[in-house]
Design an enzyme around this catalytic site. Sequence first.
Site, PDB file in Angstrom:
ATOM      1  CG  HIS A  72     -58.340  23.064 -65.670  1.00 32.61           C
ATOM      2  ND1 HIS A  72     -59.604  22.583 -65.460  1.00 32.61           N
ATOM      3  CD2 HIS A  72     -58.504  24.190 -66.393  1.00 32.61           C
ATOM      4  CE1 HIS A  72     -60.496  23.387 -66.026  1.00 32.61           C
ATOM      5  NE2 HIS A  72     -59.839  24.365 -66.613  1.00 32.61           N
TER       6      HIS A  72
HETATM    7  C1  LIG Z   1     -57.526  27.880 -72.329  1.00 29.32           C
HETATM    8  C2  LIG Z   1     -57.783  27.804 -70.838  1.00 29.32           C
HETATM    9  C3  LIG Z   1     -59.086  27.894 -70.365  1.00 29.32           C
HETATM   10  C4  LIG Z   1     -59.317  27.857 -69.011  1.00 29.32           C
HETATM   11  N1  LIG Z   1     -60.596  27.970 -68.584  1.00 29.32           N
HETATM   12  C5  LIG Z   1     -60.845  27.966 -67.258  1.00 29.32           C
HETATM   13  C6  LIG Z   1     -62.175  28.133 -66.767  1.00 29.32           C
HETATM   14  O1  LIG Z   1     -63.133  28.295 -67.517  1.00 29.32           O
HETATM   15  N2  LIG Z   1     -62.364  28.106 -65.428  1.00 29.32           N
HETATM   16  C7  LIG Z   1     -61.320  27.929 -64.534  1.00 29.32           C
HETATM   17  O2  LIG Z   1     -61.564  27.912 -63.329  1.00 29.32           O
HETATM   18  N3  LIG Z   1     -60.076  27.758 -64.985  1.00 29.32           N
HETATM   19  C8  LIG Z   1     -59.790  27.777 -66.307  1.00 29.32           C
HETATM   20  N4  LIG Z   1     -58.526  27.614 -66.755  1.00 29.32           N
HETATM   21  C9  LIG Z   1     -57.468  27.325 -65.772  1.00 29.32           C
HETATM   22  C10 LIG Z   1     -56.982  28.566 -65.089  1.00 29.32           C
HETATM   23  O3  LIG Z   1     -56.612  29.544 -66.060  1.00 29.32           O
HETATM   24  C11 LIG Z   1     -55.774  28.208 -64.237  1.00 29.32           C
HETATM   25  O4  LIG Z   1     -56.063  27.109 -63.399  1.00 29.32           O
HETATM   26  C12 LIG Z   1     -55.367  29.364 -63.372  1.00 29.32           C
HETATM   27  O5  LIG Z   1     -55.131  30.525 -64.140  1.00 29.32           O
HETATM   28  C13 LIG Z   1     -54.095  28.994 -62.650  1.00 29.32           C
HETATM   29  O6  LIG Z   1     -53.742  30.052 -61.820  1.00 29.32           O
HETATM   30  P1  LIG Z   1     -52.294  30.089 -61.248  1.00 29.32           P
HETATM   31  O7  LIG Z   1     -52.213  31.329 -60.423  1.00 29.32           O
HETATM   32  O8  LIG Z   1     -51.953  28.773 -60.632  1.00 29.32           O
HETATM   33  O9  LIG Z   1     -51.325  30.193 -62.518  1.00 29.32           O
HETATM   34  P2  LIG Z   1     -51.294  31.269 -63.695  1.00 29.32           P
HETATM   35  O10 LIG Z   1     -52.609  31.956 -63.855  1.00 29.32           O
HETATM   36  O11 LIG Z   1     -50.707  30.526 -64.865  1.00 29.32           O
HETATM   37  O12 LIG Z   1     -50.273  32.342 -63.157  1.00 29.32           O
HETATM   38  C14 LIG Z   1     -48.872  32.126 -63.197  1.00 29.32           C
HETATM   39  C15 LIG Z   1     -48.246  33.479 -63.401  1.00 29.32           C
HETATM   40  O13 LIG Z   1     -46.850  33.368 -63.176  1.00 29.32           O
HETATM   41  C16 LIG Z   1     -46.172  34.126 -64.158  1.00 29.32           C
HETATM   42  N5  LIG Z   1     -44.811  33.580 -64.257  1.00 29.32           N
HETATM   43  C17 LIG Z   1     -44.407  32.413 -64.790  1.00 29.32           C
HETATM   44  N6  LIG Z   1     -43.071  32.286 -64.671  1.00 29.32           N
HETATM   45  C18 LIG Z   1     -42.633  33.380 -64.040  1.00 29.32           C
HETATM   46  C19 LIG Z   1     -41.357  33.830 -63.634  1.00 29.32           C
HETATM   47  N7  LIG Z   1     -40.255  33.085 -63.829  1.00 29.32           N
HETATM   48  N8  LIG Z   1     -41.268  35.016 -63.029  1.00 29.32           N
HETATM   49  C20 LIG Z   1     -42.376  35.780 -62.792  1.00 29.32           C
HETATM   50  N9  LIG Z   1     -43.632  35.396 -63.153  1.00 29.32           N
HETATM   51  C21 LIG Z   1     -43.737  34.222 -63.779  1.00 29.32           C
HETATM   52  C22 LIG Z   1     -47.005  33.932 -65.403  1.00 29.32           C
HETATM   53  O14 LIG Z   1     -46.766  34.946 -66.321  1.00 29.32           O
HETATM   54  C23 LIG Z   1     -48.436  33.989 -64.828  1.00 29.32           C
HETATM   55  O15 LIG Z   1     -48.928  35.303 -64.762  1.00 29.32           O
HETATM   56  C24 LIG Z   1     -58.236  27.680 -68.099  1.00 29.32           C
HETATM   57  C25 LIG Z   1     -56.939  27.595 -68.587  1.00 29.32           C
HETATM   58  C26 LIG Z   1     -56.711  27.650 -69.945  1.00 29.32           C
HETATM   59  C27 LIG Z   1     -55.282  27.568 -70.436  1.00 29.32           C
END
Ligand SMILES: Cc1cc2nc3c(=O)[nH]c(=O)nc-3n(C[C@H](O)[C@H](O)[C@H](O)COP(=O)(O)OP(=O)(O)OC[C@H]3O[C@@H](n4cnc5c(N)ncnc54)[C@H](O)[C@@H]3O)c2cc1C
Length: 240
Positions: free
Chosen positions: A163
Amino acid sequence: MLGGTASASGIFDEPLNEFKSVMATRAIEDFYDSDTKRGFYGGGRIDGRWGFMGPIGYALGGLPPDAPLWGAGYKNFVKENFNRTMTCQSYMTSLPLETNNITLDPDVKDAWGLPAMRVTYKEHPDGLKVKQYFLERSLEILEAAGAKKKWGNPVRETTSSGHLMGTCRMGNDPKTSVVDKFNRAHDVPNLFIVDGSSFVTSGRNHPTCTIEALAFRAADDIVKSAKNGSLFQRSAVKSA
Ligand SMILES: Cc1cc2nc3c(=O)[nH]c(=O)nc-3n(C[C@H](O)[C@H](O)[C@H](O)COP(=O)(O)OP(=O)(O)OC[C@H]3O[C@@H](n4cnc5c(N)ncnc54)[C@H](O)[C@@H]3O)c2cc1C
């Protein structure tokens, strides 16, 4: 922010049989809100989870500290207690510190020769207090439920997490925040940063539903701004 966690487990006389069917988490939110009487800001929720996320996870890291760790004693302990163990897993607030940051490392390079990411993180003192509080409540729940043995993981600073929140903080003031309430960058009018980076605290729970809700709100604003021609105007002017 990494979000805080605390966990306590208990062993019961009876089999709990929670491996049957799909995993269904029971969460209580009695300690969700802030309460000044507690002496800290954060709050969160407690999940009742079975057997430390599965038999292999239990065998590798879910046993009490005084359990045998090898040989027949270990094997028998896992066999006897996997289905009798329940874990109270808490998720809770962590607060930001201005000194926490992510920068490019001046020396270390990644596999492609690009500067590696350098994460500087220290836990806010509030986070340690809220962890201790949730650990104590979890042990009380296990006691009340009749656990014959119970133990908690010692409270310590979070050093890793799935997270990840903050660094492009949301706010009205461009001096103290990166994006506005519609996830639009203060400095670059047609840039929307729609992810966990806009969080100002870690919240009190898993973050994804909040990230999604903010994304829907941002999408509505993108459509609205595109239609009324303000997509390239400074957000601070627009929200004022
Ligand atoms: C094992 C695990 C279990 C989890 N379980 C839960 C749960 O049960 N419930 C919950 O609410 N949350 C959970 N989470 C947390 C949740 O997955 C994250 O908080 C959420 O996905 C974050 O969303 P985000 O959009 O901030 O980032 P991300 O989902 O990480 O999205 C970032 C995106 O940016 C892309 N990216 C990175 N660098 C670049 C670049 N240079 N150019 C283009 N694209 C790029 C990546 O490929 C990715 O697709 C869990 C996380 C993990 C790791």
